[in-house]
Design an enzyme around this catalytic site. Structure first.
Site, PDB file in Angstrom:
ATOM      1  N   SER A  62       0.841  -1.193   0.000  1.00  0.00           N
ATOM      2  CA  SER A  62       0.000   0.000   0.000  1.00  0.00           C
ATOM      3  C   SER A  62       0.882   1.252   0.000  1.00  0.00           C
ATOM      4  CB  SER A  62      -0.964  -0.057   1.184  1.00  0.00           C
ATOM      5  OG  SER A  62      -2.006   0.869   1.038  1.00  0.00           O
TER       6      SER A  62
ATOM      7  N   ASP B  32      -9.807  -4.928  -4.723  1.00  0.00           N
ATOM      8  CA  ASP B  32      -9.150  -3.784  -4.102  1.00  0.00           C
ATOM      9  C   ASP B  32      -9.394  -2.538  -4.954  1.00  0.00           C
ATOM     10  OD1 ASP B  32      -7.498  -2.022  -2.790  1.00  0.00           O
ATOM     11  OD2 ASP B  32      -5.638  -3.112  -3.208  1.00  0.00           O
TER      12      ASP B  32
ATOM     13  N   HIS C 214      -8.005  -5.449  -0.365  1.00  0.00           N
ATOM     14  CA  HIS C 214      -6.742  -4.810  -0.036  1.00  0.00           C
ATOM     15  C   HIS C 214      -6.036  -5.507   1.133  1.00  0.00           C
ATOM     16  CE1 HIS C 214      -3.985  -1.487  -0.390  1.00  0.00           C
ATOM     17  NE2 HIS C 214      -4.147  -1.130   0.872  1.00  0.00           N
TER      18      HIS C 214
END
Length: 304
Positions: free
Chosen positions: A164, A245, A277
């Site tokens: 991320s 995601d 995610h």
């Protein structure tokens, strides 16, 4: 008249900022002391890489035979995610991700700590990650400040891993490593569900990074605007996305940006169907998480 408990900024599921300056982190996980993992035998210890920054990082060492000569292992440099404003190299999520990865690869890992926004606005995190990388690079000749890295790490086999927002930071380190010609042999970059900005400004990032537009014209936030992208200091990149995601298009866009650039390395791509995610952090025992771990281990151990 507004009270001091009035919310001035609210960015679920990350942070809530109050009028009196207090910051409430909405997704916080407990920190664990350094220890020996009871399942994998992986040892960990904490280091303060820069006394000025006073930010801790954690080193993970796989189970070793104390009576045998030290075995030189690849090094994983891990950058945690969390929107630049939550997360820690010392928490239970980092432990759950790195302990099995370090054990099964096997490899040594350094989970980099960095100052969190908004108390420390971006680009502080970028600065801290680069300082941490330079500290690790000081071990390239085997005479750095940490004995585990000196004794057990093959500094010609280094891999950057981030998820991320941490993937954004890991990419930044890879570019800086190429620009500055460090003595570490960065063999690969693993980008897990990467966050990069889009054309439309991101209001949370604008708050966390007041000096930036928060959009894709900022080279730190999006490689498509980085004139130094072609200098990225590794020959291989693995980009991992998840089907459900909302950041998936950004990972796909990153892959395409690399393929169109003059960087000249090899891009590998992996998608986990039906997953969201960073699913592997919250359900590490699932079959798809195990499959992802196998792909990461293969990428690190691949002979090229």
């Amino acid at each position: 008249m507004a009270s001091s408990t009035e919310i001035t900024h609210d960015f679920p599921p990350f942070i809530r900022v109050y009028k009196d300056g207090r910051v409430e982190r909405l997704f916080a996980t407990p920190r664990l002391p350094p220890s020996t993992d009871p399942v994998t035998g992986v040892q960990s210890k904490d280091v303060v890489i820069s006394p000025e920054l006073d930010v801790k990082s954690r080193i993970f060492l796989p189970k070793v035979d104390p009576g045998a000569p030290p075995q030189k292992l690849p090094l994983i440099i891990y950058v945690h995610g969390g929107g630049f404003c939550i997360g820690s190299p010392l928490n239970i999520i980092t432990q759950g991700f790195l302990a099995p990865l370090v054990s099964q690869t096997p490899a040594v890992a350094v989970a980099i700590g960095y100052r969190l926004a908004p108390e420390h606005p971006l680009p502080a995190a970028y600065h801290d990650c680069w300082v941490a990388f330079q500290w690790i690079a000081s071990h390239a000749t085997g005479s750095g400040p940490d004995s585990w890295i000196n004794n057990y790490v093959d500094t010609s086999r280094v891999f950057l891993v981030g998820e991320s927002a941490g993937a954004n930071l890991a990419h930044y380190i890879a570019v800086q490593a190429g620009i500055n010609k460090t003595k570490l042999g960065v063999r690969g970059l693993i980008m897990l569900h990467p966050y990069f900005s889009q054309k439309e400004p991101d209001k949370m990032i604008q708050f966390l990074y007041p000096a930036s537009s928060g959009s894709d014209d900022d080279p730190k936030l999006n490689p498509c605007s980085d004139p130094d992208l072609e200098k990225m200091g590794c020959p291989r990149v693995l980009v991992v996305v998840a089907e459900r995601d909302k950041l998936k298009p950004r990972g796909v866009g990153y892959k395409e940006t690399l393929e169109k650039s003059k960087w000249g390395g090899k891009v590998e791509f992996m998608e986990n169907e039906g997953e969201d995610h960073v699913f592997y952090l919250f359900n590490p025992s699932s079959e798809k998480a195990k499959g992802l771990f196998e792909a990461l281990i293969s990428f690190v151990n691949q002979v090229v």
